[in-house]
Write an enzyme that holds these catalytic residues in place. Structure first.
Site, short mmCIF file in Angstrom:
data_model
loop_
_atom_site.label_atom_id
_atom_site.label_comp_id
_atom_site.label_asym_id
_atom_site.label_seq_id
_atom_site.Cartn_x
_atom_site.Cartn_y
_atom_site.Cartn_z
N ASP A 375 0.80 -1.22 0.00
CA ASP A 375 0.00 0.00 0.00
C ASP A 375 0.83 1.27 0.00
O ASP A 375 0.32 2.34 -0.35
CB ASP A 375 -0.96 -0.01 1.19
CG ASP A 375 -2.06 -1.05 1.01
OD1 ASP A 375 -2.41 -1.33 -0.14
OD2 ASP A 375 -2.55 -1.59 2.02
N TYR A 460 -9.58 -0.93 2.17
CA TYR A 460 -9.18 -0.88 3.58
C TYR A 460 -9.04 0.54 4.11
O TYR A 460 -8.58 1.44 3.42
CB TYR A 460 -7.84 -1.60 3.79
CG TYR A 460 -8.00 -3.08 4.02
CD1 TYR A 460 -8.64 -3.56 5.16
CD2 TYR A 460 -7.51 -4.00 3.11
CE1 TYR A 460 -8.80 -4.92 5.37
CE2 TYR A 460 -7.67 -5.36 3.30
CZ TYR A 460 -8.31 -5.82 4.43
OH TYR A 460 -8.47 -7.16 4.63
N HIS A 509 -6.30 -14.00 3.64
CA HIS A 509 -5.17 -13.09 3.41
C HIS A 509 -4.42 -12.86 4.71
O HIS A 509 -4.91 -13.14 5.80
CB HIS A 509 -5.65 -11.77 2.81
CG HIS A 509 -6.60 -11.01 3.69
ND1 HIS A 509 -7.93 -11.33 3.80
CD2 HIS A 509 -6.41 -9.95 4.51
CE1 HIS A 509 -8.52 -10.51 4.63
NE2 HIS A 509 -7.62 -9.66 5.09
N HIS A 511 -1.87 -9.85 6.68
CA HIS A 511 -1.37 -8.47 6.70
C HIS A 511 0.02 -8.42 7.32
O HIS A 511 0.31 -9.11 8.30
CB HIS A 511 -2.29 -7.56 7.52
CG HIS A 511 -3.59 -7.26 6.84
ND1 HIS A 511 -3.73 -6.27 5.91
CD2 HIS A 511 -4.82 -7.83 6.97
CE1 HIS A 511 -4.98 -6.22 5.49
NE2 HIS A 511 -5.67 -7.16 6.12
N ASP A 518 13.91 4.26 15.16
CA ASP A 518 15.29 4.71 15.35
C ASP A 518 15.44 5.16 16.80
O ASP A 518 15.15 6.30 17.15
CB ASP A 518 15.61 5.85 14.39
CG ASP A 518 17.07 6.28 14.44
OD1 ASP A 518 17.80 5.79 15.33
OD2 ASP A 518 17.47 7.10 13.60
N LEU A 519 15.86 4.23 17.67
CA LEU A 519 15.95 4.51 19.10
C LEU A 519 17.25 5.22 19.44
O LEU A 519 18.31 4.90 18.89
CB LEU A 519 15.87 3.21 19.90
CG LEU A 519 14.55 2.42 19.80
CD1 LEU A 519 14.67 1.11 20.58
CD2 LEU A 519 13.39 3.25 20.34
#
Length: 530
Positions: A375, A460, A509, A511, A518-519
């Site tokens: 998506d 969706y 399906h 998902h 990004d710590l």
């Protein structure tokens, strides 16, 4: 109950209503109890957060004008471009390199130049390609540099381009004027086609080997919630040619059987050699697929109440809540993203953002069995939808407009496409009721801040939340709603899903959702994709 009692109760009710109205009307003027930082420091953080701010409408327009005047090639508005044209597919913020930003935020360095990332489709070239340019500095662009090879290791072939809205429109016209017209008896007698009662829905990917640009289109009844009203007809279109007149049908599928094209299907139908499955015509509201409530609510839903106004603040793209602070933005391709997330002044993450939402399908129909939706290629930010107050978010939430530029030369304003609110989580964060030795009770309300956007990609609706808790925890959450994807139910279809209606198979399906985290806990660190 005597008249005096009734009057007293009525007076109390009116006083309560008046107090609630006063609170609502003065909500923005009430003190914000979440501002624990000194105002001077808060102003500094607000200014710093603008390094992550989305492009303004004027900045997007300046980028478009610059590209039109400095690339030396004609650029057609993407909303009416043919595959053989050059056009600007999208313009978005080019987020500066992390090292530059941290020098600015933490070490008093110079503010990084503000730049845009422009994605262009060059169809009118000897070697058609996709090119990405960084354009800057904003608000007055003076340079552009090609970053395509640096990002992707080489030129990006033209057949890999994500499909523009105008190409879907052109494909719809091709189906209507050429494909359906080549099977008049079948379309009129079986599909009862009148030129507007069928809706084509794209599958993806567009082929299975490099160079392909072929797409299965599934036909549905064009009613409310058409995603669950398949009619049994699927068409594979080869639209790899840059000349629309050269597009062609590669395969047709109807009720479990494959045909070379619509002409062969028409011939088989006229000769009585196919099994026809007439689908009951659905009403305009879709019947079972209608979003209209089936029954009236017995009573009004409860409404969240903030007795002293919101305990958080939103200034520009900067949010402050209790010990939390962060900057937010909206990427055209990946959607909601957060930067410089701090707790009690200490950075715990440099970036937390949505990256991709994938879904893999199974079916005994060709479109369903081959579908692998990514998506992000459609645009999670591009399809961010307006939020309805009191339904998509609490009534008293703060609603933020966002802007984007894609499929057009003009920026588009998406009203109330992002919301921020604090909500009671419904159970205590901690509590204890002591009934041994000493008697006491201690408890803490579990209240958290939520920042939300909702992207509607085809069938969706993805509800994207980032949730900030008082105990220092951060939660990334996604909910999928909307409509299921479906196939025409035939043969052994129930091996691949469940029956939703007479001829509707809700296909199996899976998902997959990817985040970038990004710590920077205890200092700088690497980033992870989850």
């Amino acid at each position: 109950m005597n008249l005096k009692t009734v009057l007293i109760l009525l007076g109390l009710a009116l006083a309560t209503i008046f107090a609630l109205v006063c609170v609502l009307l003065t909500r923005e003027r009430t003190p914000r109890t979440c501002q624990h930082l000194p105002l001077e420091q808060e102003d500094i953080e607000d200014g710093q957060s603008l390094v992550f701010a989305d492009l303004t409408a004027e900045e997007m327009s300046q980028v478009v004008r610059y590209l039109q005047g400095h690339l030396g090639v004609p650029l057609v508005d993407a909303s009416r471009a043919k595959p053989s044209d050059n056009c600007i597919a999208s313009v978005d913020l080019q987020v500066p390199a992390k090292a530059e930003v941290l020098r600015f935020l933490d070490a008093g360095g110079a503010r990084p130049p503000r730049e845009a990332l422009a994605v262009l489709y060059f169809g009118n070239q000897p070697e058609p390609n996709i090119t990405e340019y960084v354009v800057g500095p904003l608000p007055t662009p003076a340079y552009h540099r090609d970053v395509t090879v640096h990002k992707y290791g080489g030129k990006v072939p033209y057949h890999r381009r994500p499909t523009l809205a105008v190409e879907y429109k052109q494909l719809g016209g091709f189906l209507k004027k050429q494909v359906f017209a080549s099977a008049p008896a079948f379309m009129q007698q079986v599909m009862e086609y009148d030129g507007a009662n069928l809706a084509p829905v794209t599958a993806a990917p567009r082929g299975f080997q490099s160079g392909d640009r072929v797409t299965w289109f599934v036909l549905f009844q064009n009613v409310s919630g058409f995603f669950v009203h398949p009619v049994g007809l699927e068409v594979l279109v080869d639209h790899s040619s840059l000349d629309i007149s050269q597009w062609a049908v590669s395969r047709v599928f109807y009720n479990g059987q494959y045909y070379r094209d619509m002409v062969q299907l028409e011939s088989a139908y006229v000769q009585g050699r196919i099994s026809v499955e007439k689908v009951r015509k659905a009403p305009w509201d879709g019947d079972f697929s209608s979003m209209k409530p089936r029954a009236r609510a017995a009573a009004l839903f409860p409404v969240q109440f903030e007795p002293q106004g919101p305990r958080y603040s939103v200034r520009n793209n900067h949010v402050l809540f209790q010990g939390w602070s962060f900057a937010f933005g909206m990427s055209v391709s990946t959607g909601l993203r957060l930067f410089d997330i701090r707790h009690k002044g200490e950075r715990v993450a440099y970036e937390i953002s949505v990256q991709e939402a994938l879904s893999v399908y199974g079916s005994n129909c060709p479109a369903g069995m081959s579908t692998r939706y990514m998506d992000g290629s459609f645009g999670l930010g591009r399809y961010t939808s307006p939020l309805v107050r009191g339904v998509d978010c609490p009534y008293l939430a703060t609603y933020v407009d966002t802007r984007s530029l894609s499929d057009s030369l003009r920026p588009k304003k998406r009203r109330a496409s992002l919301c921020i609110f604090e909500q009671n989580m419904g159970s205590p964060l901690r509590r204890h009721y002591s009934n041994l030795q000493s008697l006491y009770y201690g408890g803490l309300v579990n209240s958290a801040l939520v920042i939300r956007s909702i992207a509607t990609v085809g069938n969706y609706d993805y509800v994207w939340d980032f949730i900030f808790y008082q105990n220092g925890a951060i939660e990334g959450k996604v909910q999928a709603t909307g409509y299921p994807s479906s196939s025409f139910l035939h043969g052994d279809g129930l091996r691949y899903g469940n029956r939703l209606w007479e001829h509707t198979l809700g296909t199996i399906h899976t998902h997959f959702v990817n985040y970038k985290v990004d710590l920077d806990v205890g200092g700088r660190s690497g980033s992870w994709l989850f």
